[in-house]
Design an enzyme around this catalytic site. Structure first.
Site, PDB file in Angstrom:
ATOM      1  N   ASP A  72      -4.535   1.398  -3.226  1.00  0.00           N
ATOM      2  CA  ASP A  72      -3.591   2.348  -3.819  1.00  0.00           C
ATOM      3  C   ASP A  72      -3.848   2.610  -5.298  1.00  0.00           C
ATOM      4  OD1 ASP A  72      -2.342   2.478  -1.350  1.00  0.00           O
ATOM      5  OD2 ASP A  72      -0.953   0.848  -1.840  1.00  0.00           O
ATOM      6  N   GLU A  73      -5.085   2.543  -5.703  1.00  0.00           N
ATOM      7  CA  GLU A  73      -5.414   2.732  -7.113  1.00  0.00           C
ATOM      8  C   GLU A  73      -5.399   4.207  -7.505  1.00  0.00           C
ATOM      9  OE1 GLU A  73      -7.390   1.154  -4.938  1.00  0.00           O
ATOM     10  OE2 GLU A  73      -7.640  -0.932  -5.576  1.00  0.00           O
ATOM     11  N   LYS A  77      -7.510   6.492  -5.330  1.00  0.00           N
ATOM     12  CA  LYS A  77      -8.840   6.921  -4.851  1.00  0.00           C
ATOM     13  C   LYS A  77      -8.821   8.377  -4.373  1.00  0.00           C
ATOM     14  CE  LYS A  77      -8.677   3.408  -2.014  1.00  0.00           C
ATOM     15  NZ  LYS A  77      -7.571   2.600  -2.563  1.00  0.00           N
ATOM     16  N   GLY A  78      -7.783   8.724  -3.596  1.00  0.00           N
ATOM     17  CA  GLY A  78      -7.711  10.080  -3.046  1.00  0.00           C
ATOM     18  C   GLY A  78      -7.784  11.135  -4.132  1.00  0.00           C
ATOM     19  N   ALA A 130      -5.224   3.162   5.462  1.00  0.00           N
ATOM     20  CA  ALA A 130      -5.331   3.817   4.160  1.00  0.00           C
ATOM     21  C   ALA A 130      -4.312   4.945   4.058  1.00  0.00           C
ATOM     22  CB  ALA A 130      -6.741   4.392   3.992  1.00  0.00           C
ATOM     23  N   GLY A 131      -3.888   5.225   2.848  1.00  0.00           N
ATOM     24  CA  GLY A 131      -3.036   6.377   2.575  1.00  0.00           C
ATOM     25  C   GLY A 131      -3.468   6.915   1.232  1.00  0.00           C
ATOM     26  N   HIS A 132      -4.224   8.006   1.244  1.00  0.00           N
ATOM     27  CA  HIS A 132      -4.797   8.551   0.011  1.00  0.00           C
ATOM     28  C   HIS A 132      -4.075   9.846  -0.352  1.00  0.00           C
ATOM     29  CE1 HIS A 132      -8.819   6.204   0.709  1.00  0.00           C
ATOM     30  NE2 HIS A 132      -7.754   5.437   0.655  1.00  0.00           N
ATOM     31  N   GLN A 168      -8.792   0.856   0.854  1.00  0.00           N
ATOM     32  CA  GLN A 168      -8.254  -0.446   0.431  1.00  0.00           C
ATOM     33  C   GLN A 168      -8.819  -0.808  -0.950  1.00  0.00           C
ATOM     34  OE1 GLN A 168      -9.468  -0.313   4.048  1.00  0.00           O
ATOM     35  NE2 GLN A 168      -7.451   0.564   4.156  1.00  0.00           N
ATOM     36  N   ARG A 201       5.879  -1.592  -3.303  1.00  0.00           N
ATOM     37  CA  ARG A 201       4.668  -2.274  -3.764  1.00  0.00           C
ATOM     38  C   ARG A 201       5.083  -3.304  -4.809  1.00  0.00           C
ATOM     39  NH1 ARG A 201       1.356   3.335  -4.585  1.00  0.00           N
ATOM     40  NH2 ARG A 201       0.843   3.734  -2.416  1.00  0.00           N
ATOM     41  N   ASP A 259      -0.078   6.803 -17.740  1.00  0.00           N
ATOM     42  CA  ASP A 259       1.213   7.362 -18.173  1.00  0.00           C
ATOM     43  C   ASP A 259       2.400   6.487 -17.786  1.00  0.00           C
ATOM     44  OD1 ASP A 259       0.123   8.383 -15.583  1.00  0.00           O
ATOM     45  OD2 ASP A 259       2.186   9.070 -15.320  1.00  0.00           O
ATOM     46  N   VAL A 308      -3.839  10.598 -16.180  1.00  0.00           N
ATOM     47  CA  VAL A 308      -2.551  10.513 -16.866  1.00  0.00           C
ATOM     48  C   VAL A 308      -1.385  11.176 -16.125  1.00  0.00           C
ATOM     49  CG1 VAL A 308      -3.549  10.231 -19.174  1.00  0.00           C
ATOM     50  CG2 VAL A 308      -3.140  12.533 -18.301  1.00  0.00           C
TER      51      VAL A 308
HETATM   52  P1  GDP Z   1      -5.155   5.549  -2.939  1.00  0.00           P
HETATM   53  O1  GDP Z   1      -4.768   4.871  -1.679  1.00  0.00           O
HETATM   54  O2  GDP Z   1      -6.073   4.742  -3.785  1.00  0.00           O
HETATM   55  O3  GDP Z   1      -5.703   6.950  -2.723  1.00  0.00           O
HETATM   56  O4  GDP Z   1      -3.809   5.722  -3.787  1.00  0.00           O
HETATM   57  P2  GDP Z   1      -2.363   6.151  -3.222  1.00  0.00           P
HETATM   58  O5  GDP Z   1      -2.388   7.600  -2.920  1.00  0.00           O
HETATM   59  O6  GDP Z   1      -1.919   5.223  -2.152  1.00  0.00           O
HETATM   60  O7  GDP Z   1      -1.461   5.809  -4.474  1.00  0.00           O
HETATM   61  C1  GDP Z   1      -1.684   6.370  -5.708  1.00  0.00           C
HETATM   62  C2  GDP Z   1      -0.406   7.106  -6.162  1.00  0.00           C
HETATM   63  O8  GDP Z   1      -0.464   7.359  -7.549  1.00  0.00           O
HETATM   64  C3  GDP Z   1      -0.228   8.465  -5.504  1.00  0.00           C
HETATM   65  O9  GDP Z   1       1.120   8.686  -5.271  1.00  0.00           O
HETATM   66  C4  GDP Z   1      -0.773   9.429  -6.554  1.00  0.00           C
HETATM   67  O10 GDP Z   1      -0.195  10.717  -6.458  1.00  0.00           O
HETATM   68  C5  GDP Z   1      -0.353   8.749  -7.830  1.00  0.00           C
HETATM   69  N1  GDP Z   1      -1.211   8.969  -9.002  1.00  0.00           N
HETATM   70  C6  GDP Z   1      -2.562   9.082  -9.050  1.00  0.00           C
HETATM   71  N2  GDP Z   1      -2.985   9.158 -10.322  1.00  0.00           N
HETATM   72  C7  GDP Z   1      -1.887   9.087 -11.098  1.00  0.00           C
HETATM   73  C8  GDP Z   1      -1.671   9.075 -12.514  1.00  0.00           C
HETATM   74  O11 GDP Z   1      -2.600   9.126 -13.325  1.00  0.00           O
HETATM   75  N3  GDP Z   1      -0.369   8.975 -12.949  1.00  0.00           N
HETATM   76  C9  GDP Z   1       0.668   8.877 -12.078  1.00  0.00           C
HETATM   77  N4  GDP Z   1       1.889   8.776 -12.594  1.00  0.00           N
HETATM   78  N5  GDP Z   1       0.507   8.872 -10.748  1.00  0.00           N
HETATM   79  C10 GDP Z   1      -0.757   8.968 -10.264  1.00  0.00           C
HETATM   80  P1  IMO Z   2      -5.542   2.419   0.530  1.00  0.00           P
HETATM   81  O1  IMO Z   2      -6.863   2.926   1.048  1.00  0.00           O
HETATM   82  C1  IMO Z   2      -2.913  -1.013  -0.074  1.00  0.00           C
HETATM   83  C2  IMO Z   2      -3.017  -4.159   2.983  1.00  0.00           C
HETATM   84  C3  IMO Z   2      -1.786  -4.333   3.846  1.00  0.00           C
HETATM   85  C4  IMO Z   2      -1.876  -5.817   4.164  1.00  0.00           C
HETATM   86  C5  IMO Z   2      -3.383  -6.028   4.304  1.00  0.00           C
HETATM   87  C6  IMO Z   2      -3.876  -6.007   5.739  1.00  0.00           C
HETATM   88  O2  IMO Z   2      -4.434   3.395   0.630  1.00  0.00           O
HETATM   89  O3  IMO Z   2      -5.707   1.832  -0.828  1.00  0.00           O
HETATM   90  P2  IMO Z   2      -4.218  -4.094   7.541  1.00  0.00           P
HETATM   91  O4  IMO Z   2      -3.247  -3.136   8.144  1.00  0.00           O
HETATM   92  O5  IMO Z   2      -5.383  -3.449   6.866  1.00  0.00           O
HETATM   93  O6  IMO Z   2      -4.665  -5.155   8.504  1.00  0.00           O
HETATM   94  O7  IMO Z   2      -3.372  -4.865   6.403  1.00  0.00           O
HETATM   95  O8  IMO Z   2      -4.001  -4.999   3.567  1.00  0.00           O
HETATM   96  N1  IMO Z   2      -3.575  -2.794   2.961  1.00  0.00           N
HETATM   97  C7  IMO Z   2      -3.471  -1.938   1.932  1.00  0.00           C
HETATM   98  N2  IMO Z   2      -2.815  -2.053   0.765  1.00  0.00           N
HETATM   99  N3  IMO Z   2      -3.649   0.077   0.171  1.00  0.00           N
HETATM  100  C8  IMO Z   2      -4.330   0.218   1.329  1.00  0.00           C
HETATM  101  O9  IMO Z   2      -5.159   1.254   1.568  1.00  0.00           O
HETATM  102  C9  IMO Z   2      -4.236  -0.821   2.292  1.00  0.00           C
HETATM  103  N4  IMO Z   2      -4.754  -1.008   3.522  1.00  0.00           N
HETATM  104  C10 IMO Z   2      -4.355  -2.224   3.911  1.00  0.00           C
HETATM  105  O10 IMO Z   2      -0.613  -4.013   3.148  1.00  0.00           O
HETATM  106  O11 IMO Z   2      -1.447  -6.568   3.053  1.00  0.00           O
HETATM  107 MG    MG Z   3      -3.054   4.260  -0.618  1.00  0.00          MG
END
Ligand code: GDP
Ligand code: IMO
Ligand code: MG
Length: 424
Positions: free
Chosen positions: A18-19, A21-22, A44-46, A227, A308, A336, A414
């Protein structure tokens, strides 16, 4: 004259997922010809946000919004036909045509409805020490892959019904043995079988050849991580991990490309830390500050909606992930979110029973963070689009992390928007 060969650059989450990436893959896509997922599945959820629209992708690569680009679901991935169908149809409804530019590896493994039941059953059997999985059947599917009984996408094309019934029966037997019999997959299975038919609309191909041919033609590929490194089956906080290779090595095995084809490795992290699910999290804040970060950062799971867990930046983890992945460039997201803090803390070491370490320990359970204070910048960052406008203290925070990790932060984000991505 021989043509210059293309490269595979990787964008890898280097913490607990959840950094962001998407967002960055979507932003990077114009620079590449192919975007490919190499690991994971609908766990994953991007999130991608542009022009006021928000999409959350699970199995489909985040390069899909650029109509000219090929997107690949590689052999290292696992795919749930019903969820894939729902995701693809949502994009089709939004006006994106997918069928001739989304290619799926025949070697990717299929997540069965019974894999999801097994996921629940194994979690239930763990009692207190749950992994806190996403419930998408990821672990059981990769287990079947390793046990050499899994079903692959290529199986859809031949004698599928028989193969499906055999694996399903095996799962049902395991569930009986676990006394986990209170489940009903009838509706799910119907959708799932529809999903199997739907997948036949897409090229189900040998994507390793496609990718390598593209490289030979001088095309460039972006490998989209899923992940994060600390959820990697080998290098993460085992057993509280996912079940795939989420690190740089996974790019090679998950796409069928050789190590010498890899170019830059972008390691993406947030200006602070989060973790969702169970397992040790040294920098976790249990106080109001943790709640504030969750609230401002909107730190609720994109897939499961779970809270989270939040904490300050962890340099021990960051340095470890940079080493494991060979990160060439850091990408810092969600800066930000820290706008209003007087003081920001950074974890520089772990301590336990009088022992202090800066190398990631074998087991991160029970360690306490050693904090260092860094002054906050007290300036809203989200409208900034140029590095020269950064407040001095924010520039200092960037420089501090670069010094500590010995790695440049090449990109800073940001705000969630596509445009709020600053290249340095
Ligand atoms: P991923 O799984 O690595 O693609 O990340 P997620 O989509 O699960 O979570 C990242 C969240 O941070 C999403 O809701 C994005 O819209 C949000 N996001 C991404 N970049 C920024 C940023 O620079 N600032 C803020 N406030 N939110 C961001
Ligand atoms: P993205 O790509 C954050 C975590 C789950 C659990 C562990 C194992 O969006 O960054 P699983 O269902 O894979 O067997 O779960 O890994 N987890 C994630 N946490 N972002 C993800 O994907 C994750 N995919 C799995 O919460 O702790
Ligand atoms: Mg995610």
């Amino acid at each position: 004259m021989t043509m210059k060969q293309g490269k595979v650059d990787a964008l890898l989450g280097i913490v607990f997922g959840d950094e962001g990436k998407g967002k960055v893959v979507d932003y990077f896509t114009p620079r590449y010809d192919v975007v490919a997922r190499f690991a994971g599945g609908p766990n994953a959820g991007h999130t991608i946000i542009f022009e006021g629209k928000k999409f959350v992708l699970r199995s489909i690569p985040s390069g899909i919004f650029d109509e000219g680009k090929v997107n690949i679901i590689g052999n290292g991935c696992v795919i749930a036909p019903d969820l894939f169908m729902a995701e693809a149809q949502e994009l089709e409804t939004a006006g994106y045509t997918l069928t001739n530019r989304l290619h799926i590896s025949r070697r990717a493994h299929l997540i069965l409805p019974t894999h999801r039941v097994l996921d629940r059953a194994y979690e239930a059997a763990k009692g207190k020490n749950k992994v806190g999985t996403t419930g998408k059947g990821i672990g059981p599917t990769y287990s079947d892959k390793a046990a050499r009984v899994g079903l692959r996408v290529g199986d859809i094309l031949e004698n599928f019904e028989e193969k499906y019934q055999t694996l399903k029966a095996r799962h049902e037997q395991i569930l009986r043995d676990l006394h986990f019999t209170d489940y009903d997959i009838a509706d799910e299975e119907k959708k799932w079988l529809e999903g199997i038919e739907y997948m036949k609309k897409f090229p189900l191909t040998d994507t390793e050849f496609e990718i390598n041919r593209a490289l030979e033609q001088g095309k460039n590929v972006l490998a989209e991580g899923a992940q994060g490194s600390l959820l990697d089956i080998d290098h993460g906080t085992y057993p509280y991990v996912s079940s795939s290779s989420t690190t740089a090595g996974g790019v090679c095995t998950g796409l069928g490309v050789a190590p010498n084809r890899i170019g830059r490795i972008f390691g993406i992290f947030k200006a602070y830390s989060t973790r969702v699910g169970g397992g040790p999290f040294v920098v976790e804040l249990f106080d109001e500050t943790g709640d504030t970060i969750r609230h401002i950062g909107n730190e609720y799971g994109a897939v499961t909606g779970r809270n989270r867990r939040c904490g300050w930046l962890d340099l021990v983890a960051l340095k470890y992930a940079i080493m494991i992945n060979g990160v060439t460039d850091l990408v810092m997201m969600k800066s930000d979110v820290l706008d209003d803090f007087e003081t920001i803390k950074v974890c520089t070491a772990y301590t336990k029973d009088g022992v202090t370490v800066t190398d990631m320990p074998y087991d991160t359970e029970g360690w306490q963070p050693v904090w260092e204070d860094v002054p906050g910048w007290h300036t809203p960052l989200s409208e900034l689009r140029n590095e020269k406008d950064f407040p001095k203290k924010f520039a200092d925070y960037i420089a501090y992390i670069e010094r500590a990790t010995g790695t440049p932060i090449s990109i800073v984000s940001v705000s969630p928007d596509r445009e709020a991505t600053i290249i340095r």
